[in-house]
Design an enzyme around this catalytic site. Structure first.
Site, PDB file in Angstrom:
ATOM      1  N   TYR A  21      -9.154  11.627   4.294  1.00 56.25           N
ATOM      2  CA  TYR A  21      -9.308  11.531   2.834  1.00 56.25           C
ATOM      3  C   TYR A  21     -10.612  12.187   2.374  1.00 56.25           C
ATOM      4  CZ  TYR A  21      -5.608   8.112   3.505  1.00 56.25           C
ATOM      5  OH  TYR A  21      -4.446   7.496   3.866  1.00 56.25           O
ATOM      6  N   GLU A  53      -3.228  15.040   2.967  1.00 58.10           N
ATOM      7  CA  GLU A  53      -3.754  14.150   1.924  1.00 58.10           C
ATOM      8  C   GLU A  53      -4.178  14.917   0.680  1.00 58.10           C
ATOM      9  OE1 GLU A  53      -3.261  11.128   2.153  1.00 58.10           O
ATOM     10  OE2 GLU A  53      -2.815  10.971   4.281  1.00 58.10           O
ATOM     11  N   HIS A 113       0.137  12.052  -5.474  1.00 54.31           N
ATOM     12  CA  HIS A 113      -0.379  12.075  -4.108  1.00 54.31           C
ATOM     13  C   HIS A 113       0.759  11.858  -3.102  1.00 54.31           C
ATOM     14  CE1 HIS A 113      -3.324  11.179  -0.853  1.00 54.31           C
ATOM     15  NE2 HIS A 113      -2.355  10.391  -0.433  1.00 54.31           N
ATOM     16  N   GLU A 114       1.549  10.824  -3.338  1.00 50.55           N
ATOM     17  CA  GLU A 114       2.628  10.506  -2.391  1.00 50.55           C
ATOM     18  C   GLU A 114       3.689  11.602  -2.355  1.00 50.55           C
ATOM     19  OE1 GLU A 114       2.190   8.368  -0.251  1.00 50.55           O
ATOM     20  OE2 GLU A 114       0.497   7.409  -1.228  1.00 50.55           O
ATOM     21  N   HIS A 134       2.980  14.397  -0.092  1.00 45.15           N
ATOM     22  CA  HIS A 134       3.369  14.178   1.311  1.00 45.15           C
ATOM     23  C   HIS A 134       4.840  14.548   1.519  1.00 45.15           C
ATOM     24  CE1 HIS A 134      -0.319  12.344   2.605  1.00 45.15           C
ATOM     25  NE2 HIS A 134      -0.227  11.294   1.828  1.00 45.15           N
ATOM     26  N   HIS A 184       0.851  -1.204   0.000  1.00 47.41           N
ATOM     27  CA  HIS A 184       0.000   0.000   0.000  1.00 47.41           C
ATOM     28  C   HIS A 184       0.888   1.256   0.000  1.00 47.41           C
ATOM     29  CE1 HIS A 184      -3.770   2.172   0.467  1.00 47.41           C
ATOM     30  NE2 HIS A 184      -3.031   3.047   1.122  1.00 47.41           N
ATOM     31  N   ALA A 185       0.625   2.159  -0.947  1.00 50.16           N
ATOM     32  CA  ALA A 185       1.512   3.310  -1.151  1.00 50.16           C
ATOM     33  C   ALA A 185       1.604   4.190   0.092  1.00 50.16           C
ATOM     34  CB  ALA A 185       1.002   4.142  -2.324  1.00 50.16           C
ATOM     35  N   HIS A 191      -6.409   0.552   5.683  1.00 47.41           N
ATOM     36  CA  HIS A 191      -6.369   1.502   6.798  1.00 47.41           C
ATOM     37  C   HIS A 191      -6.967   0.957   8.091  1.00 47.41           C
ATOM     38  CE1 HIS A 191      -5.866   3.617   3.054  1.00 47.41           C
ATOM     39  NE2 HIS A 191      -5.310   4.618   3.699  1.00 47.41           N
TER      40      HIS A 191
END
Ligand code: X8Z
Ligand code: ZN
Length: 594
Positions: free
Chosen positions: A502, A392, A364-365, A368, A334-335, A492
């Site tokens: 999210y 997020e 998305h990553e 972060h 999971h990323a 999650h």
């Protein structure tokens, strides 16, 4: 032997006099230092475990998590001695952060602390290692194998099989999750919260019950848009699969959504595309045609950030990240994005596939990572986002700028579709992001229910499906029972990552995007705006990111957008032309479900 009187004097040192603000400051400085050190150790151990799951790395990760959680809980309890002091706002905020730093706080008893940490690690690694081994063959399927099937197969039987197959991995989690919730609640109560849900809802600069009400308010704003999409997609799925597969209760069978959890539907865009429109372009095809390997895909993402003024990722990012699934060991695919050494050692961990979905997830990553580096100068407890939805939202805001105009600029497509392609583009984006909204809400509705005790262990699974039906309007393809533990088949839950973030992100990203586009002087429909190369946009985002979590989130939001409220009107504005089109398509159809 110490005389009685003297031992009494030793036990009550002079600092037992009422503590001062200076004492509180000194206590906090030392707490931050201690937790930073333990946090770093825990991050390294967890990275080692998640990129190479085995008995030893699990042991190390559990041990380091235990050390951090136990210390954080101890410090939070000691901090009570400052409860009656009137502290400067900054310092008071840090004391709150101290109580909230562990999402499953350690209870008082060291044996239970250890049990909780080991359970956490066990749940996450069980998810990571999860495989479905069909009876008919000797090969087992990993989650990414099964996601490939859901993405591309249109055979309902096959879809149903992998959908149900993946849910075999979470059955053993059930008793341990129950115990996990118990222990985490104990820890939360030791810190003065009613339960873990109360703790989770205390991180939003408002009362916990106000936060729940705020989510409901935002959901009500967006519900008509979701319902319109649901009605349209359900009709097109019925045309494709027939009543025998769809049933007539108005619910969408989850295995047909192109996604394991029905949480986003972009992979079945081909089924719902407007009948006559020739698809503008297919990003997955373009990625494959251009033979972009995984690293190159990440470089595209990085280039967007550097184009708006952020410094490039450090060389160690490329040395230490995990970009593909290793063949020789078990990992958590999971990323996720990591900051193991406060801005100095950024990494992502992902099992990238060459498709549009992962192209978006890369942005998305990286969002972060760039956020983490932006707030590195903040003190320990302010190294976070204004609220967790901001973290997020950041990369998703960038991904909204991945428009045809942008893709042409970077050479990934040859021609930009004209205005006749607008509905096509908006529908694609809605399949990706509007479909997600009810899921973003329901995951924590379930968890809050579990933590508060409203959902009892004997109803874990039923309660999950009741929420799926209520919010998403979906159903499972095969009967479920209380032997199953379907919530555990969503990352999650075993990883214990709060999920409301999210939902918030799906509102915030449109707010950020709208505001940056307006500031950049964009003309034309909102969804055609890309702020690629716009340094002023980068500066506004960067200034907000650098604030970390040092100020209440409305201030950070105001810095970036001029607004102080999270507000779904940006989502509605973005999709307004699509909503009108959907309403037209849905004429004569019944909306909603039984
Ligand atoms: O978990 C994630 C990211 C890591 S923070 C890949 N997301 C949620 C999910 O996959 O369920 C991004 C969107 C929602
Ligand atoms: Zn994320």
């Amino acid at each position: 032997m110490i005389p009685l009187l003297l031992s009494f004097l030793l036990a009550v040192p002079s600092s037992a006099a009422a503590p001062t603000v200076k004492d509180a400051q000194a206590f906090m400085d030392s707490a931050e230092q201690t937790l930073e050190t333990l946090g770093r150790r825990s991050a390294f151990s967890s990275w080692a475990m998640q990129t190479n799951i085995n008995y030893s790395t699990e042991w190390l990760a559990g041990d380091a998590d235990n050390a951090y959680s136990a210390k954080a809980a101890e410090l939070a309890r000691q901090a009570r001695k400052f409860d009656k002091l009137k502290l400067p706002a900054d310092l008071a905020r840090k004391f709150l952060m101290l109580k909230l730093t562990v999402t499953a706080p350690a209870p008082l008893d060291p044996k239970e602390q250890k049990e909780l940490s080991d359970t956490k690690v066990w749940l996450e690694s069980t998810y990571g290692k999860g495989k479905y081994c069909p009876a008919s063959t000797t090969t087992c399927l990993s989650l990414d194998d099964m996601e490939d099937v859901l993405r591309s197969s249109r055979d309902p039987q096959r879809l149903q099989e992998v959908w149900a197959g993946w849910r075999t991995i979470s059955v053993p989690m059930r008793p341990r999750y129950q115990r996990f919730a118990q222990l985490s609640n104990k820890g939360a109560q030791d810190l003065g919260f009613a339960d873990t849900a109360d703790l989770w809802r205390s991180g939003y600069d408002m009362k916990p019950e106000e936060f729940s009400a705020e989510l409901d308010r935002q959901w009500e704003q967006m519900k008509p848009l979701y319902l319109a999409l649901h009605t349209y997609v359900r009709r097109r799925l019925t045309e494709k699969y027939g009543k025998a597969v769809m049933g007539d209760d108005g619910l969408i069978p989850q295995q047909l959504t192109g996604n394991m959890w029905g949480q986003s539907w972009e992979n079945i865009y081909d089924i719902v595309a407007p009948p006559k429109a020739k698809p503008a372009f297919d990003l997955t095809e373009q990625i494959k045609k251009a033979k972009l390997d995984e690293k190159t895909m990440v470089q595209y993402g990085e280039r967007f950030f550097t184009s708006i003024g952020f410094p490039a990722l450090p060389p160690t990012f490329w040395e230490r990240s995990m970009l593909t699934r290793p063949r020789d060991r078990e990992v958590v695919c999971h990323a996720s994005a990591w900051d193991v050494e406060n801005g100095q050692d950024l990494r992502i961990k992902m099992c990238i596939k060459q498709n549009a979905e992962d192209f978006v997830t890369i942005h998305h990553e990286l969002g972060h990572n760039f956020y983490q580096r932006a707030y590195e100068k903040q003190p320990y407890f302010f190294r976070g986002s204004a609220n967790d939805g901001f973290h997020e939202a950041l990369g998703d805001t960038i991904a909204l700028s991945v428009t045809p105009e942008y893709l042409k600029t970077v050479g990934l497509i040859d021609t930009v579709p004209g205005p006749e392609g607008d509905i096509d583009l908006l529908l694609k984006m809605a399949m990706e992001r509007v479909s997600f909204i009810p899921f973003g809400l329901l995951v924590d509705q379930w968890r809050w229910g579990v933590f508060t005790g409203k959902i009892k262990p004997e109803n874990y699974n039923q309660a999950w499906w009741d929420l799926v039906r209520k919010y998403q309007g979906q159903k499972p393809p095969v009967a479920r029972s209380e032997t199953d533990f379907d919530p555990g088949a969503k990352y999650h839950i075993p990883a214990n990552t709060p999920y409301s973030r999210y939902f918030l992100a799906h509102i915030l990203q449109f707010q950020f995007y709208r505001s940056l586009c307006q500031q950049g002087g964009h003309k034309g429909p909102l969804h055609r705006c890309s702020f690629y190369g716009d340094k002023a946009a980068g500066k506004r985002l960067g200034d907000m990111m650098a604030m970390g979590s040092s100020r209440p989130w409305p201030e950070a939001l105001e810095a970036a957008t001029g607004q102080k409220q999270m507000d779904a009107t940006a989502v509605l504005e973005y999709f307004a032309p699509l909503k009108a089109w959907l309403d037209e398509q849905n004429k004569g159809q019944t909306t909603g479900w039984n």
